[in-house]
Write a protein that holds these residues in place. Structure first.
Motif: not given
Length: 423
Positions: A236-264
């Motif tokens: 994510i760069h200067r004056d930018a906006v990133f929005t993530s929404v994750k809704i987890s309802l069903a599966a056997d096993m779930i692994r979510n990796n989410l990384t935000l790099n705020l670079l400016d």
């Protein structure tokens, strides 16, 4: 602690899938070398302490192979698009883009990547074994590009149709590149067309250039036999906006990796999540926010409702580097347990090297408020209705961050159905 790759059953199972060519030789080689050196995480590995994904896969991928693209008709696609949707549709079958059934009407581009150098600039090999597996073995990489100054008014829906024989692997790979002062909203979910055990190992890289706005809303509501690994990393760069929404309802096993790099300076990263777990469903949300420059903002709120013998894991890390003065970072994880057998492991973390910042984090775990339950019952609601209303009020705070109204309505209906509410 990692297992030695050469003695790893999982490594042996998937080794034949590694790609030696396809225009990505350099990055694939880096990923394979990382896997050979570090292997897949074992039970004692800190980052997978409560989620033994390697063991789950060893048992489920007895004959690991790629799930191939398959034919699908327009009627099937239409039947799985939620009500009142108004936007573009990108259709995937077992991770491969179906251009013929996709609808692209707005001013952005979608293409299959064939050149080296585009992938891996954001999600670099060596960070995570399953991200490395994707890089070493993906069959097709898709790039979505929004050019400078373009505002994509209607949402773009990515719908993944998965139909795999038992033990097969789906390996989606996506690069989203949004140039300066552009805007786009992406929606994503998958549809299981059978009930076989399969493994989806997705990796998404997102570049949000200066002054851009990107929203990414994702739903996980798959079969009870699906094993899901979902990695997303954003720059994510200067004056930018990133929005993530994750809704987890069903599966056997779930692994979510989410990384935000705020670079400016002036950039903003938002991470919101909701997990409603029943049966023996296991969901693990690992998040990272890396503040590297001053005057940046991050907000994070994850909520969980767990019942039966389900298990939730939340591990959120916020890094504030020495140069990231005037950082404003917020992180919160709240959970409600509805049964004695449900388990939540939560670990919010802050690492701060700057001295002029405003940062907070916390977590709560408890049961429904008995006084609030009694209050609602005293005003004419039966216990089921009162319980459902309180649970929906708890979950609804996350749903409010979904700005696309039809998608929010669709997810709200799923949540209400899960919670047993009728109002």
């Amino acid at each position: 602690m990692m297992t030695t790759a050469t003695t790893s059953k999982l490594f042996t199972q998937v080794q034949s899938l590694f790609q030696a060519s396809g225009g990505f030789a350099s990055i694939r080689q880096q990923a394979v070398e990382s896997l050979e050196n570090q292997g897949f995480p074992v039970a004692k590995a800190e980052e997978y302490k409560f989620t033994n994904l390697s063991k789950k896969l060893e048992n489920g991928l007895t004959n690991a192979s790629f799930a191939e693209p398959f034919s699908i008709d327009q009627a099937t696609v239409d039947a799985h698009i939620f009500a009142d949707f108004d936007g573009d549709v990108l259709v995937f079958t077992n991770g491969s883009w179906n251009k013929e059934l996709s609808k692209v009407t707005q001013d952005y581009s979608v293409e299959v990547i064939s050149e080296d150098g585009l992938l891996g600039a954001i999600s670099k090999p060596g960070k995570d074994a399953f991200a490395d597996l994707n890089t070493a073995a993906f069959q097709e990489a898709i790039k979505i590009s929004v050019a400078k100054g373009k505002v994509i008014e209607k949402p773009v829906l990515l719908i993944h149709f998965n139909q795999a024989n038992e033990g097969q692997i789906v390996m989606p790979r996506l690069l989203v590149q949004v140039d300066e002062i552009a805007q786009v909203t992406l929606l994503e979910y998958a549809v299981c067309l059978d009930e076989e055990v399969y493994f989806s190992n997705a990796l998404t890289e997102v570049k949000v250039a200066a002054g851009s706005y990107v929203k990414f809303f994702r739903l996980q509501n798959q079969s009870s036999k699906a094993i899901l690994m979902d990695t997303m990393e954003t720059d994510i760069h200067r004056d930018a906006v990133f929005t993530s929404v994750k809704i987890s309802l069903a599966a056997d096993m779930i692994r979510n990796n989410l990384t935000l790099n705020l670079l400016d300076s002036g950039c903003e990263g938002n991470m919101y999540g909701l997990y409603l777990l029943n049966g023996k469903t296991h969901v693990d949300n690992h998040t990272n926010v890396d503040h590297t420059m001053p005057h940046a903002v991050s907000n994070e709120l994850y909520k969980g409702i767990l019942t039966d013998s389900s298990r939730g894991v939340f591990n959120g890390k916020i890094f504030v580097r020495q140069d990231a003065q005037k950082t404003n970072a917020f992180q919160q994880n709240n959970n409600i347990l509805l049964s004695e057998n449900a388990i939540i492991n939560t670990k919010p973390q802050l690492e701060i090297w700057a001295d002029d910042v405003k940062c907070s984090h916390g977590c709560t775990t408890g049961q429904l408020d008995e006084e609030a339950l009694f209050y609602l019952q005293a005003r004419g609601l039966d216990k089921t209705q009162a319980k459902g209303m309180l649970l929906y009020a708890f979950a609804g705070e996350v749903l409010e961050f979904i700005s696309d109204e039809p998608f929010k309505a669709h997810i709200t209906n799923l949540v209400m159905e899960r919670l047993g509410t009728q109002f």
